[in-house]
Design a protein around this motif. Structure first.
Motif, PDB file in Angstrom:
ATOM      1  N   ALA A  15       0.815  -1.218   0.000  1.00  0.00           N
ATOM      2  CA  ALA A  15       0.000   0.000   0.000  1.00  0.00           C
ATOM      3  C   ALA A  15       0.847   1.265   0.000  1.00  0.00           C
ATOM      4  CB  ALA A  15      -0.936   0.002   1.212  1.00  0.00           C
ATOM      5  N   GLY A  16       2.182   1.124   0.106  1.00  0.00           N
ATOM      6  CA  GLY A  16       3.070   2.283   0.094  1.00  0.00           C
ATOM      7  C   GLY A  16       3.109   3.048   1.397  1.00  0.00           C
ATOM      8  N   ILE A  17       2.543   2.484   2.469  1.00  0.00           N
ATOM      9  CA  ILE A  17       2.486   3.201   3.749  1.00  0.00           C
ATOM     10  C   ILE A  17       3.870   3.370   4.355  1.00  0.00           C
ATOM     11  CG2 ILE A  17       1.647   3.000   6.133  1.00  0.00           C
ATOM     12  CD1 ILE A  17      -0.890   1.796   4.989  1.00  0.00           C
ATOM     13  N   LEU A  18       4.763   2.436   4.095  1.00  0.00           N
ATOM     14  CA  LEU A  18       6.114   2.514   4.661  1.00  0.00           C
ATOM     15  C   LEU A  18       7.066   3.304   3.764  1.00  0.00           C
ATOM     16  CD1 LEU A  18       6.525  -1.091   6.102  1.00  0.00           C
ATOM     17  CD2 LEU A  18       5.612   0.960   7.197  1.00  0.00           C
ATOM     18  N   ASP A  19       6.573   3.832   2.639  1.00  0.00           N
ATOM     19  CA  ASP A  19       7.398   4.691   1.781  1.00  0.00           C
ATOM     20  C   ASP A  19       7.317   6.118   2.307  1.00  0.00           C
ATOM     21  OD1 ASP A  19       8.037   2.538   0.159  1.00  0.00           O
ATOM     22  OD2 ASP A  19       6.308   2.869  -1.147  1.00  0.00           O
ATOM     23  N   PRO A  62      14.109   8.099   7.556  1.00  0.00           N
ATOM     24  CA  PRO A  62      14.254   6.934   8.442  1.00  0.00           C
ATOM     25  C   PRO A  62      13.541   7.127   9.779  1.00  0.00           C
ATOM     26  CG  PRO A  62      16.350   7.473   7.411  1.00  0.00           C
ATOM     27  CD  PRO A  62      15.417   8.597   7.082  1.00  0.00           C
ATOM     28  N   ARG A  63      13.498   8.374  10.250  1.00  0.00           N
ATOM     29  CA  ARG A  63      12.836   8.636  11.530  1.00  0.00           C
ATOM     30  C   ARG A  63      11.340   8.346  11.422  1.00  0.00           C
ATOM     31  NH1 ARG A  63      12.722  14.454  14.747  1.00  0.00           N
ATOM     32  NH2 ARG A  63      12.082  13.614  16.795  1.00  0.00           N
ATOM     33  N   HIS A  64      10.706   8.733  10.318  1.00  0.00           N
ATOM     34  CA  HIS A  64       9.297   8.418  10.104  1.00  0.00           C
ATOM     35  C   HIS A  64       9.083   6.902  10.063  1.00  0.00           C
ATOM     36  CE1 HIS A  64       9.074  12.643   8.808  1.00  0.00           C
ATOM     37  NE2 HIS A  64       7.765  12.554   9.023  1.00  0.00           N
ATOM     38  N   LEU A  65       9.983   6.201   9.371  1.00  0.00           N
ATOM     39  CA  LEU A  65       9.853   4.745   9.258  1.00  0.00           C
ATOM     40  C   LEU A  65       9.998   4.091  10.634  1.00  0.00           C
ATOM     41  CD1 LEU A  65       9.523   2.279   7.453  1.00  0.00           C
ATOM     42  CD2 LEU A  65      12.019   2.279   7.113  1.00  0.00           C
ATOM     43  N   ALA A  66      10.932   4.569  11.451  1.00  0.00           N
ATOM     44  CA  ALA A  66      11.113   4.016  12.797  1.00  0.00           C
ATOM     45  C   ALA A  66       9.851   4.202  13.629  1.00  0.00           C
ATOM     46  CB  ALA A  66      12.304   4.687  13.477  1.00  0.00           C
ATOM     47  N   ALA A  67       9.208   5.358  13.525  1.00  0.00           N
ATOM     48  CA  ALA A  67       7.991   5.616  14.300  1.00  0.00           C
ATOM     49  C   ALA A  67       6.869   4.664  13.891  1.00  0.00           C
ATOM     50  CB  ALA A  67       7.555   7.063  14.123  1.00  0.00           C
ATOM     51  N   LEU A  68       6.677   4.477  12.578  1.00  0.00           N
ATOM     52  CA  LEU A  68       5.615   3.579  12.110  1.00  0.00           C
ATOM     53  C   LEU A  68       5.909   2.136  12.507  1.00  0.00           C
ATOM     54  CD1 LEU A  68       4.892   4.976   8.538  1.00  0.00           C
ATOM     55  CD2 LEU A  68       3.615   5.380  10.636  1.00  0.00           C
ATOM     56  N   CYS A  69       7.158   1.721  12.353  1.00  0.00           N
ATOM     57  CA  CYS A  69       7.505   0.346  12.723  1.00  0.00           C
ATOM     58  C   CYS A  69       7.386   0.138  14.231  1.00  0.00           C
ATOM     59  CB  CYS A  69       8.920   0.008  12.244  1.00  0.00           C
ATOM     60  SG  CYS A  69       9.048  -0.195  10.448  1.00  0.00           S
ATOM     61  N   GLY A  70       7.737   1.149  15.023  1.00  0.00           N
ATOM     62  CA  GLY A  70       7.576   1.033  16.473  1.00  0.00           C
ATOM     63  C   GLY A  70       6.133   0.832  16.868  1.00  0.00           C
ATOM     64  N   ALA A  71       5.236   1.509  16.159  1.00  0.00           N
ATOM     65  CA  ALA A  71       3.810   1.402  16.486  1.00  0.00           C
ATOM     66  C   ALA A  71       3.265   0.003  16.215  1.00  0.00           C
ATOM     67  CB  ALA A  71       3.011   2.431  15.698  1.00  0.00           C
ATOM     68  N   ALA A 103      16.476  -6.152  -3.006  1.00  0.00           N
ATOM     69  CA  ALA A 103      16.228  -6.474  -4.416  1.00  0.00           C
ATOM     70  C   ALA A 103      14.871  -5.985  -4.884  1.00  0.00           C
ATOM     71  CB  ALA A 103      16.337  -7.983  -4.628  1.00  0.00           C
ATOM     72  N   SER A 104      13.858  -6.123  -4.053  1.00  0.00           N
ATOM     73  CA  SER A 104      12.498  -5.771  -4.478  1.00  0.00           C
ATOM     74  C   SER A 104      12.099  -4.350  -4.081  1.00  0.00           C
ATOM     75  CB  SER A 104      11.486  -6.758  -3.876  1.00  0.00           C
ATOM     76  OG  SER A 104      11.603  -6.793  -2.466  1.00  0.00           O
ATOM     77  N   HIS A 105      12.635  -3.838  -2.967  1.00  0.00           N
ATOM     78  CA  HIS A 105      12.258  -2.504  -2.470  1.00  0.00           C
ATOM     79  C   HIS A 105      13.520  -1.784  -1.987  1.00  0.00           C
ATOM     80  CE1 HIS A 105       8.642  -5.024  -2.103  1.00  0.00           C
ATOM     81  NE2 HIS A 105       7.948  -3.911  -2.284  1.00  0.00           N
ATOM     82  N   PRO A 106      14.380  -1.357  -2.902  1.00  0.00           N
ATOM     83  CA  PRO A 106      15.686  -0.799  -2.515  1.00  0.00           C
ATOM     84  C   PRO A 106      15.587   0.442  -1.638  1.00  0.00           C
ATOM     85  CG  PRO A 106      15.227  -0.466  -4.869  1.00  0.00           C
ATOM     86  CD  PRO A 106      14.199  -1.409  -4.357  1.00  0.00           C
ATOM     87  N   ARG A 107      14.655   1.351  -1.938  1.00  0.00           N
ATOM     88  CA  ARG A 107      14.562   2.576  -1.139  1.00  0.00           C
ATOM     89  C   ARG A 107      14.100   2.265   0.283  1.00  0.00           C
ATOM     90  NH1 ARG A 107      11.043   6.570   0.409  1.00  0.00           N
ATOM     91  NH2 ARG A 107      11.975   8.655   0.586  1.00  0.00           N
ATOM     92  N   LEU A 108      13.118   1.401   0.418  1.00  0.00           N
ATOM     93  CA  LEU A 108      12.636   1.010   1.748  1.00  0.00           C
ATOM     94  C   LEU A 108      13.756   0.349   2.542  1.00  0.00           C
ATOM     95  CD1 LEU A 108      10.406   0.561   3.849  1.00  0.00           C
ATOM     96  CD2 LEU A 108       9.769  -1.528   2.607  1.00  0.00           C
ATOM     97  N   ALA A 109      14.522  -0.524   1.884  1.00  0.00           N
ATOM     98  CA  ALA A 109      15.626  -1.207   2.567  1.00  0.00           C
ATOM     99  C   ALA A 109      16.675  -0.209   3.044  1.00  0.00           C
ATOM    100  CB  ALA A 109      16.254  -2.240   1.629  1.00  0.00           C
ATOM    101  N   GLU A 110      16.955   0.789   2.219  1.00  0.00           N
ATOM    102  CA  GLU A 110      17.944   1.807   2.600  1.00  0.00           C
ATOM    103  C   GLU A 110      17.450   2.624   3.793  1.00  0.00           C
ATOM    104  OE1 GLU A 110      20.271   5.660   0.636  1.00  0.00           O
ATOM    105  OE2 GLU A 110      18.902   4.441  -0.582  1.00  0.00           O
ATOM    106  N   GLN A 111      16.174   3.010   3.763  1.00  0.00           N
ATOM    107  CA  GLN A 111      15.596   3.753   4.879  1.00  0.00           C
ATOM    108  C   GLN A 111      15.636   2.920   6.160  1.00  0.00           C
ATOM    109  OE1 GLN A 111      14.767   6.972   4.659  1.00  0.00           O
ATOM    110  NE2 GLN A 111      12.887   7.259   3.506  1.00  0.00           N
ATOM    111  N   ALA A 112      15.351   1.619   6.029  1.00  0.00           N
ATOM    112  CA  ALA A 112      15.340   0.737   7.200  1.00  0.00           C
ATOM    113  C   ALA A 112      16.727   0.630   7.816  1.00  0.00           C
ATOM    114  CB  ALA A 112      14.817  -0.644   6.804  1.00  0.00           C
TER     115      ALA A 112
END
Length: 542
Positions: A404-408, A412-421, A519-528
């Motif tokens: 759904a693109g929610i983690l895009d 990285p700080r935004h991604l950490a907050a969503l993953c923490g939740a 391989a499948s989501h390079p930008r997400l992996a980099e942010q993570a």
């Protein structure tokens, strides 16, 4: 040995242990809070300080953790650890603190450690004595009696290899202490090991990537969990066979072959026939007063006669009408009906136990097919191939957030907050102050996705938990800025520091799964990867 102290007087407990040369000791308590309160009770005593050599040994151990030393030295129990040799050890403590306590105990520098029962398993902490204060432990459903293997693990901590010829297990009175339970468990063999293996989405995707459905089933049915399930089903089968024998014996005696089913169908017709006959007799007894030449009266009378004839014809279709046992069939049929229910329940239970693991696997497959991670031949689709890399509790939930693109998100700080939740698990992290959190706005959409997945899982009877905790997300947002001090983070929440550290580590683990999708989501992996770097800093290390 008689113990001259009250149940909650732990300074007296330790004094007695010191007098009888029974230290170092591990004192087991039912709760984290009890451990901390027990340590705090020594602040009001005049317990002599440790020797200079012991204090230097503790200080040198702390120095071996340079990144975490500041946090350890600022711990509210550090004075008692360093000067008195007293400390608490439980899941509410920071990993660094627990490591220091374990090392100091192993080095013989401590007098006593107050711990929950979890310390008894998997940690090398030698002690001359253990003190057990409760025969019950706290669980998700309240307090429960201690298990034999738990008691064996706790008492097994008594006695240091190569230093003590014998270890001592001491049981002291307390509100949760029952010596009858202790005596029973000491004499009981350990409870059997129960497999926790279960089918889940990640397992289904990975197995079906490498093998056919038939091979996957064969592998599942060779698991220890399936072996235990078959053993359990084997224990139920004698009861099933006993009930079936009762039903078979009754079927031979009953002309209908099925007493419960036949009598259940016959009884209402027989009752209706008896009522119709009674009504007809009333008509017949009142014949002299009836004017049968009246069309309406004659029609009513003829209808009563027809009803009796119809019902008599219906009862003639049942063997019950000529059976000599029919008078006693009511109570007997009720017994047989109850036996049939028991038989059906046991048969269903045996089938569920024997095939439950495979059925769970099939339900996972059905949900994965619904969302397009598997095709109709049970083969992973392109999305299923990258989702197989998600070693998380609910791969469909995380996979749908990714699709759904929610983690895009923008940082990285935004991604950490969503993953923490969504990594908060079953712990709560209540905050002292409520603040607007625009960075958590995507969680509204996450909630909608979670509800939709829950509906699909309910349709396929395949429940799998999903967590959304806004407060946990706020904590991760604060910590992931890279500048927040640990004390500042703890000041935000009522949660203890061990739980906060666990939240950060779980979030880091989830981010690690996302980082593997290069391989499948390079930008997400980099942010993570960047988010992990921001989170994994002292004192959050495992």
């Amino acid at each position: 040995m008689r113990l001259p102290f009250e149940p909650a007087s732990f300074p007296d407990v330790l004094d007695t242990l010191l007098q009888h040369d029974l230290t170092p000791a591990i004192i087991f308590l039912p709760s984290r809070r009890g451990c901390d309160e027990a340590v705090d009770s020594f602040r009001r005593t005049r317990l002599p300080d440790l020797s200079g050599e012991q204090q230097r040994r503790i200080a040198s151990i702390v120095a071996e953790y340079p990144d975490e030393a500041t946090y350890v030295e600022q711990h509210r129990q550090f004075f008692l650890l360093l000067r008195k040799g007293i400390a608490a050890h439980h899941a509410g403590q920071l990993p660094a603190w627990k490591h220091v306590v374990e090392r100091a105990m192993a080095a013989g520098a401590l007098r006593a450690v107050f711990a929950t029962s979890t310390l008894a398993a998997g940690i090398d902490m030698p002690a001359r004595s253990v003190v057990i204060t409760a025969s019950s432990l706290r669980s998700d459903d309240g307090h429960r009696d201690i298990k034999a293997f738990e008691l064996a693990q706790m008492t097994g901590r008594a006695g240091r290899r190569g230093r003590d010829r014998v270890g001592f297990a001491i049981f002291v009175p307390g509100p949760f202490q029952d010596m009858h339970v202790i005596a029973e468990k000491l004499l009981s063999p350990p409870e059997p090991v129960e497999s926790a293996f279960d089918a889940n989405y990640t397992m289904a995707l990975n197995l079906l990537q490498k093998m056919s459905p038939q091979a996957a089933r064969s592998l599942i049915e060779r698991s220890f969990r399936h072996f235990q399930n078959r053993k359990l089903a084997d224990r139920l089968r004698p009861r099933l066979q006993e009930v079936k024998a009762l039903l078979d014996a009754d079927a031979e005696q009953c002309p209908a072959g099925d007493r419960a089913l036949t009598f259940a169908a016959y009884r209402p017709i027989a009752r209706e026939l008896a009522a119709a006959r009674k009504q007809l007799r009333r008509w017949q007894n009142a014949k002299r007063q009836l004017d049968l030449d009246d069309p309406d009266t004659r029609a009513d009378y003829d209808a009563a006669v027809d009803t009796v004839r119809r019902l008599e014809a219906a009862t003639d279709d049942f063997p019950c009408s000529t059976c000599s046992q029919v008078g006693n069939c009511g109570p007997r049929a009720a017994e047989i009906l109850e036996a049939q229910r028991r038989h059906d329940h046991l048969a269903a239970r045996c089938s569920e136990i024997e095939n439950g693991l495979w059925e769970r696997f099939r339900k996972c497959v059905a949900v994965l097919q619904h969302y397009g991670y598997l095709d109709r031949h049970w083969q992973p689709t392109p999305d299923g191939q990258w989702a197989a890399q998600l070693r998380v509790d609910n791969a469909v939930f995380v996979g749908e957030l990714i699709r759904a693109g929610i983690l895009d998100v923008e940082s990285p700080r935004h991604l950490a907050a969503l993953c923490g939740a969504i990594a908060a698990e079953d712990r709560e992290f209540p905050l002292y102050e409520e603040t607007r959190a625009e960075y958590l706005r995507p969680l509204r959409q996450v909630r909608g996705i979670a509800y939709a997945i829950a509906d699909v899982q309910a349709r396929y009877d395949n429940y799998c938990t999903m967590t959304i905790d806004y407060d946990a997300g706020r904590l991760l947002w604060t910590w992931a800025d890279g500048q927040c001090a640990w004390e500042t983070l703890l000041a935000m929440t009522e949660a203890v520091e061990g739980d906060v550290a666990r939240l950060l580590l779980r979030t880091s683990d989830l981010l690690g799964q996302l980082a593997g999708l290069s391989a499948s989501h390079p930008r997400l992996a980099e942010q993570a990867r960047a988010a992990i770097y921001a989170i994994r800093r002292p004192p959050v290390e495992d």
